[in-house]
Design an enzyme around this catalytic site. Structure first.
Site, PDB file in Angstrom:
ATOM      1  N   ASP A  88       5.837 -99.294 -54.858  1.00 38.28           N
ATOM      2  CA  ASP A  88       6.374 -97.599 -54.212  1.00 38.28           C
ATOM      3  C   ASP A  88       5.063 -97.375 -53.088  1.00 38.28           C
ATOM      4  OD1 ASP A  88       6.338 -94.997 -54.777  1.00 38.28           O
ATOM      5  OD2 ASP A  88       7.569 -95.962 -56.736  1.00 38.28           O
TER       6      ASP A  88
ATOM      7  N   HIS B   7       3.601 -90.559 -55.456  1.00 41.11           N
ATOM      8  CA  HIS B   7       4.618 -91.144 -56.366  1.00 41.11           C
ATOM      9  C   HIS B   7       4.727 -92.324 -57.441  1.00 41.11           C
ATOM     10  CE1 HIS B   7       9.159 -92.422 -55.645  1.00 41.11           C
ATOM     11  NE2 HIS B   7       9.246 -91.001 -55.747  1.00 41.11           N
TER      12      HIS B   7
ATOM     13  N   SER C 127      14.715 -90.897 -58.175  1.00 42.55           N
ATOM     14  CA  SER C 127      14.006 -91.774 -58.168  1.00 42.55           C
ATOM     15  C   SER C 127      13.083 -91.895 -59.445  1.00 42.55           C
ATOM     16  CB  SER C 127      12.521 -91.612 -57.325  1.00 42.55           C
ATOM     17  OG  SER C 127      12.998 -91.907 -55.979  1.00 42.55           O
TER      18      SER C 127
END
Length: 395
Positions: free
Chosen positions: A160, A191, A341
């Protein structure tokens, strides 16, 4: 199909090259990295033949550089070699890449491409509901019911934007692995920390005792390259193998790329090595969501409705909570995000949880998850499962 809000959007594009039928061309050209390519070898190519090919390709590049056709281009830069997947990436002029593509050792060539993160919908400090939903047969509970093993003995690779490994919610279980995108060994985006908090955080996570390894492949703006992501997958695979973690490891990929053979091949190689892969569903045949052996995840809201922005189709293995998911954020914070996600790390966490609880191997995890799932999803898209993630708690 509606575009999910927090899935990383990749676009893979190809140049128009004459007489190169093995060059995989795609119809979008906005995000191509000029003169940058990923060359994938045929499965029968030996280690010695692969090395000889690299020498040959480098010789071609040097000749072009002497002739002035490859000014500013580096030639071969990075090689990949894991679980039968042999490839390399580099920057080449048009004539050189055409010659390389025609080699009898080469299976196909894809253009390298920019990775972009789509916009995030953020609602700060909203109540979370995902953990309660995946541990109850009926919607509405905020209690998380789980076995105390909680993923103990399992390692999860978060591929990520990096992870804030010092966040107190990880309690020292998170370590830094590798960075393939820049020189900043931290999560400057948020994120990656958020997804890791969902799959293994102590407060907001599913597998609360799993070990976490940060694999940074996207920068602060959420951009990188296909070749950089594959480097991260290869590093994770080799790390698991060299540290005795094969068969006891999982990987979360909350990202995707428009129909890519090279991305699928890398994901399948990681799965063959003994790592369970949970992947966010994409749009119109996204990779690695379309790869064989990975567990592809679409998103639902708190009412078990398939979200309007989640992908659907036959490649979706199951749905999981993905709307307004509260998790941790860098520098000790929290945030609420929505997207496919956010759904994928719920499945990754349950995969790690079941591997610890039931002792099942990575190759059986997705089937076990589908076996436990509830037929509860409302209004899934055409040709799409109604399975909703459930950890089998009995509640």
């Amino acid at each position: 199909m509606g575009f999910f809000r927090t899935l990383f959007s990749f676009s893979i594009f190809a140049l128009s090259l004459a007489d190169t039928s093995k060059f995989i061309g795609l119809d979008d050209v906005d995000n191509i990295i000029p003169n940058s390519y990923i060359v994938v070898m045929k499965g029968a190519v030996t280690e010695a033949e692969f090395k000889d090919h690299q020498v040959w390709a480098s010789r071609i590049h040097r000749r072009s550089k002497r002739d002035g056709a490859a000014d500013g281009l580096d030639g071969l830069k990075t090689t990949f070699d894991f679980q039968g997947f042999k490839a390399y990436c580099g920057t080449f002029d048009k004539e050189s890449i055409e010659r390389i593509t025609r080699s009898s050792d080469v299976d196909y060539v894809e253009a390298d491409r920019v990775v972009k993160m789509a916009a995030l919908n953020t609602q700060r400090n909203a109540p979370s509901w995902g953990l309660g939903r995946i541990s109850h047969k009926k919607a509405g509970s905020f209690d998380y019911v789980y076995d105390s093993d909680a993923g103990s003995g399992i390692t999860i690779y978060g591929v990520d934007t990096g992870i804030d490994i010092h966040h107190p919610d990880f309690g020292g279980r998170a370590t830094w692995g590798v960075n393939t995108v820049d020189s900043e060994n931290s999560d400057q985006n948020g994120h990656g920390t958020h997804t890791a908090g969902t799959f293994a955080g102590a407060t907001y996570g599913v597998a609360k005792k799993a070990r976490i390894i940060a694999v940074k492949v996207l920068n602060a703006e959420g951009t990188g390259s296909t070749s950089g992501v594959i480097q991260g997958i290869e590093w994770s695979t080799n790390h698991a193998s060299s540290n005795g973690l094969s068969g006891k490891a999982a990987m979360n990929l909350s990202l995707g790329v428009r129909s890519s053979s090279v991305f699928n091949s890398a994901a399948e190689a990681a799965q063959r090595s003994g790592i369970f892969l949970a992947v966010a569903a994409g749009n119109d045949g996204f990779s690695p969501a379309s790869a064989r052996g990975v567990c592809t995840v679409a998103a639902t809201d708190a009412q078990d409705q398939a979200t309007s922005w989640s992908n659907y189709g036959s490649t979706v293995a199951l749905y999981a909570p993905g709307d307004k998911i509260l998790s941790i954020y860098p520098n000790g914070g929290t945030a609420t995000l929505s997207g496919t996600s956010m759904a994928s790390p719920h499945v990754c966490g349950v995969g790690a949880y079941l591997m610890a609880l039931e002792g099942i191997g990575p190759g059986r995890v997705c089937d076990r998850i589908k076996q436990l799932a509830l037929e509860s999803v409302k209004n899934p898209g055409p040709d799409t499962t109604r399975r909703l993630l459930y950890n089998g708690s009995g509640a």
